[in-house]
Write a protein that holds these residues in place. Structure first.
Motif, PDB file in Angstrom:
ATOM      1  N   UNK A  38      -3.050  -1.558  -4.754  1.00 34.88           N
ATOM      2  CA  UNK A  38      -3.383  -2.893  -4.275  1.00 34.88           C
ATOM      3  C   UNK A  38      -2.242  -3.552  -3.510  1.00 34.88           C
ATOM      4  N   UNK A  39      -1.008  -3.126  -3.761  1.00 38.25           N
ATOM      5  CA  UNK A  39       0.159  -3.765  -3.146  1.00 38.25           C
ATOM      6  C   UNK A  39       1.163  -2.718  -2.686  1.00 38.25           C
ATOM      7  N   UNK A  40       1.022  -2.179  -1.477  1.00 40.40           N
ATOM      8  CA  UNK A  40       1.996  -1.205  -0.986  1.00 40.40           C
ATOM      9  C   UNK A  40       3.346  -1.861  -0.709  1.00 40.40           C
ATOM     10  N   UNK A  41       4.394  -1.031  -0.656  1.00 43.49           N
ATOM     11  CA  UNK A  41       5.725  -1.525  -0.353  1.00 43.49           C
ATOM     12  C   UNK A  41       6.467  -2.077  -1.559  1.00 43.49           C
ATOM     13  N   UNK A  42       5.898  -1.933  -2.755  1.00 41.86           N
ATOM     14  CA  UNK A  42       6.503  -2.410  -3.999  1.00 41.86           C
ATOM     15  C   UNK A  42       6.575  -1.234  -4.961  1.00 41.86           C
ATOM     16  N   UNK A  43       7.687  -1.122  -5.697  1.00 44.87           N
ATOM     17  CA  UNK A  43       7.781  -0.101  -6.738  1.00 44.87           C
ATOM     18  C   UNK A  43       7.202  -0.715  -8.008  1.00 44.87           C
ATOM     19  N   UNK A  51       7.357   5.464 -15.881  1.00 44.90           N
ATOM     20  CA  UNK A  51       6.529   5.911 -14.767  1.00 44.90           C
ATOM     21  C   UNK A  51       6.592   4.878 -13.637  1.00 44.90           C
ATOM     22  N   UNK A  52       6.654   5.356 -12.394  1.00 43.29           N
ATOM     23  CA  UNK A  52       6.709   4.477 -11.217  1.00 43.29           C
ATOM     24  C   UNK A  52       5.755   4.985 -10.149  1.00 43.29           C
ATOM     25  N   UNK A  53       5.356   4.079  -9.276  1.00 41.17           N
ATOM     26  CA  UNK A  53       4.546   4.470  -8.114  1.00 41.17           C
ATOM     27  C   UNK A  53       4.929   3.565  -6.949  1.00 41.17           C
ATOM     28  N   UNK A  54       5.144   4.197  -5.811  1.00 41.74           N
ATOM     29  CA  UNK A  54       5.488   3.486  -4.590  1.00 41.74           C
ATOM     30  C   UNK A  54       4.551   3.976  -3.493  1.00 41.74           C
ATOM     31  N   UNK A  55       3.740   3.080  -2.949  1.00 37.11           N
ATOM     32  CA  UNK A  55       2.839   3.408  -1.847  1.00 37.11           C
ATOM     33  C   UNK A  55       3.482   2.892  -0.568  1.00 37.11           C
ATOM     34  N   UNK A  56       3.623   3.777   0.397  1.00 37.32           N
ATOM     35  CA  UNK A  56       4.236   3.397   1.666  1.00 37.32           C
ATOM     36  C   UNK A  56       3.394   2.318   2.348  1.00 37.32           C
ATOM     37  N   UNK A  57       4.063   1.443   3.018  1.00 36.30           N
ATOM     38  CA  UNK A  57       3.418   0.279   3.620  1.00 36.30           C
ATOM     39  C   UNK A  57       2.872   0.619   5.003  1.00 36.30           C
ATOM     40  N   UNK A  58       1.871   1.540   5.052  1.00 36.19           N
ATOM     41  CA  UNK A  58       1.262   1.910   6.314  1.00 36.19           C
ATOM     42  C   UNK A  58      -0.031   2.661   6.073  1.00 36.19           C
ATOM     43  N   UNK A  59      -0.865   2.678   7.072  1.00 36.05           N
ATOM     44  CA  UNK A  59      -2.113   3.425   7.038  1.00 36.05           C
ATOM     45  C   UNK A  59      -1.970   4.625   7.962  1.00 36.05           C
ATOM     46  N   UNK A  60      -2.373   5.784   7.509  1.00 31.06           N
ATOM     47  CA  UNK A  60      -2.262   7.005   8.299  1.00 31.06           C
ATOM     48  C   UNK A  60      -3.535   7.203   9.116  1.00 31.06           C
TER      49      UNK A  60
END
Length: 159
Positions: A38-43, A51-60
């Protein structure tokens, strides 16, 4: 909210959260995944097991690929090496990438080979500690080192 929670939520990627925090209510492990989606660009991290997850702040999109060999990093997951088993102190870094792939599809009952689309790929490495896994991410994942850190369990509990 306690001072420790405030500090952890405003910490940067260079800081490490306290692992093993006891929670008053039971929640499930998917909080990190939901929050990161729901919130990319945040760890987003889970203080119970690191456990951690980081989603890159971009759409491929297809425009991101110049050749069939290109891969674009979309997210990184840091998780215990063997979740649910005896803790061995090791952590796994899973890199999720998108890339082009050729596939065959059935269109109007006819098999059409050679279509190109975006596929998903995963690679993983195991590190001796959470700190080593986080250091790898800071060095190899664009934006990770400066990304804000948030406690996903606390954030999801507030909803």
């Amino acid at each position: 909210m306690s001072p420790e929670q405030t500090t952890l939520e405003t910490a940067t990627g260079a800081d490490t959260p306290e692992i093993g925090v006891t929670l008053e209510t039971q929640t499930h492990r998917a909080h990190v995944r939901y929050a990161a989606s729901e919130t990319p660009g945040v760890i987003w991290y889970d203080p119970r097991d690191g456990r951690e997850r980081y989603v890159c702040d971009r759409t491929v999109t297809m425009a991101d690929f110049e050749s069939m060999d290109d891969r674009v990093l979309t997210s990184v997951v840091v998780r215990p090496h063997r979740p649910g088993e005896a803790v061995d102190g090791r952590y796994c870094v899973v890199r999720n990438r998108n890339g082009l792939e050729t596939f065959t599809r059935s269109i109007d009952g006819e098999r059409v080979p050679g279509l190109v689309g975006i596929g998903s790929y995963r690679t993983a490495d195991v590190f001796d500690s959470l700190e080593a896994a986080q250091e790898y991410c800071r060095e190899h994942v664009a934006g990770y080192a400066d990304a804000p850190r948030k406690d996903a369990v606390a954030a999801r509990g507030e909803r």
